[in-house]
Structures are given as structure tokens and as C-alpha cells.
Design an enzyme around this catalytic site. Structure first.
Site, short mmCIF file in Angstrom:
data_model
loop_
_atom_site.label_atom_id
_atom_site.label_comp_id
_atom_site.label_asym_id
_atom_site.label_seq_id
_atom_site.Cartn_x
_atom_site.Cartn_y
_atom_site.Cartn_z
N HIS A 289 2.98 -1.38 -1.01
CA HIS A 289 4.02 -1.59 -2.29
C HIS A 289 5.59 -0.83 -1.68
CE1 HIS A 289 4.87 -1.28 -7.14
NE2 HIS A 289 5.42 0.37 -5.57
N GLU A 290 5.62 0.42 -1.70
CA GLU A 290 6.28 1.11 -1.13
C GLU A 290 7.05 0.66 0.10
OE1 GLU A 290 8.06 3.84 -2.76
OE2 GLU A 290 5.57 3.12 -4.18
N HIS B 212 9.60 -2.36 -1.40
CA HIS B 212 11.02 -1.91 -1.55
C HIS B 212 11.83 -1.53 -0.81
CE1 HIS B 212 9.33 -1.43 -6.11
NE2 HIS B 212 8.73 -0.51 -5.49
#
Length: 223
Positions: free
Chosen positions: A25-26, A29
Site C-alpha cells: 500500500h505505501e 503511493h
């Protein structure tokens, strides 16, 4: 008194799915931010799938472990946020929304990947031993990724949904919403502690999880 043997079993099932869900998820980004002009995450060494670079001792380890220990009805966690300088993006408001959406999108893709693991378990018809661990881990992987996707899509800055909303709304609405960001995590913690957050997430969680399993032709009960 908490059942520590049960906790050890639950950690064995949930540890890998949680680490993957939060790490990817991170990283998503950061990768998308670089694609749109901001290399802040790359220069900080955060464009990696190495979980050590993303782990937050409280959000990635302590909070999920406590929720498992006390048999909370849902599991949440977070990693160290990947640094993004929105001013460096080519079209800051539009690209901020795209960068924010990358995290929940990665969780949706991972949820389908874990569902595929469950499908494999069912397809080979192996209900015993280590295969059961594979099934339970797959179900856990679907659950944690759907929870993170639904949670992060709440339109409350600094959650991804809040930044998506700020990027897409007219300035007259987006600017006031952006000013909530310093208080966003406080609001979220209050919702969690008050018991409001669980019911708020329950319906969209069940809906998305059901769609994923239906898409691959499975009817699955969580471990």
C-alpha cells in the site's frame, strides 16, 4: 485472561498478509508519485517492498497484535507514511488524488491475489495439515486488504479517501476539507475507541469481500 496460544496461532496466520498489505500500500503511493513527477519517496529509500523500511512499531506491530489478542471484530494497522511532496506533482490536485488512490487500489489487487490462494486450496481439495494454514492465510489476506481499502477510502484527510476528495472536489469544498487534516487521525481514533468505526466499516467490508469471493466462485467463512 487472553489465550496466548490462540494468539500465536492467529499471528502465524495474519503476520504475512498484514505486512504485505501495509508495505505494498505505501510503496504504491511512492511509485505512482514518482510517475507523476515527485521523487521524494525514491530519495528517501521508500520505493521498496522491504517491509522493514515501512514498518511502524505501533501501527504495524502493536495495534494489530492487541486487536488479535482481545479478539476484536476487525483488524487494522498502518505503516510509516511514504513521503510525498504534492507541490512537485505536475498537476498537484489531480495527481494527489491519483497518488492517494494507488494505495487502496493495491489493496484491492492483493485481496484478489489472496482469494486466488483460497481458490487454489479449494481446487486441489486438500483440507489437512499445512494446506489449512494456506487457506486461512488466504482468507486473512482478503480480509485485511479489504479492511485497509475500505478504511482508507473514508473521505477524511489524511486518509487516502480524504485526499482523493480534496483533489476531485471543487476548490470551495476541497479547501475546507483539507483543513481537517491535522485533526483527521484524532477523529479516527475517537471513532475507533468509541466503537463507531467497526459498524461504519462493516457493511462496505462485507459488500466488497462478498464481491471478491463471488467473482472467483467461492463461498468462504473467515478463519
Amino acid at each position: 485472561m487472553p489465550d496466548f496460544s490462540s494468539l500465536a496461532q492467529q499471528i502465524a496466520i495474519w503476520a504475512i498478509p498484514v505486512l504485505f498489505a501495509i508495505t505494498v500500500h505505501e510503496a504504491a503511493h511512492g511509485f505512482v508519485a514518482r510517475r507523476y513527477g515527485d521523487d521524494t519517496a525514491a530519495r528517501a529509500g521508500r520505493l521498496t517492498l522491504n517491509p522493514i523500511r515501512h514498518v511502524d512499531p505501533v501501527g504495524t506491530l502493536l495495534i494489530p497484535a492487541l486487536l488479535l489478542l482481545f479478539k476484536a471484530p476487525f483488524l487494522i494497522g498502518w505503516a510509516k507514511p511514504v513521503p510525498v511532496d504534492f507541490r512537485k506533482l505536475r498537476s498537484p490536485l489531480r495527481d494527489m488524488a491519483i497518488v492517494a488512490a494507488a494505495g487502496p487500489a493495491s489493496n484491492l489487487l492483493m485481496a484478489f491475489g489472496w482469494a486466488g490462494l483460497v481458490w487454489t486450496y479449494v481446487a486441489i481439495g486438500a483440507p489437512q495439515g499445512g494446506w489449512t494454514l494456506m487457506r486461512d492465510m488466504g482468507i486473512a489476506g482478503v480480509a485485511i486488504n479489504v479492511v485497509l481499502m475500505v478504511l482508507n477510502l473514508i473521505p477524511l484527510p489524511p486518509l487516502d479517501g480524504g485526499r482523493i476528495a480534496v483533489g476531485l472536489l471543487p476548490r470551495s469544498l476541497g479547501l475546507p476539507l483539507s483543513k481537517v487534516e491535522p485533526w483527521g487521525m484524532v477523529i479516527l481514533i475517537v471513532l475507533l475507541v468509541s466503537g463507531v468505526l467497526g459498524p461504519m466499516l462493516a457493511l462496505p467490508f462485507s459488500f466488497v469481500e462478498g464481491l471478491i469471493y463471488s467473482a472467483i466462485g467461492l463461498n468462504v467463512t473467515e478463519p
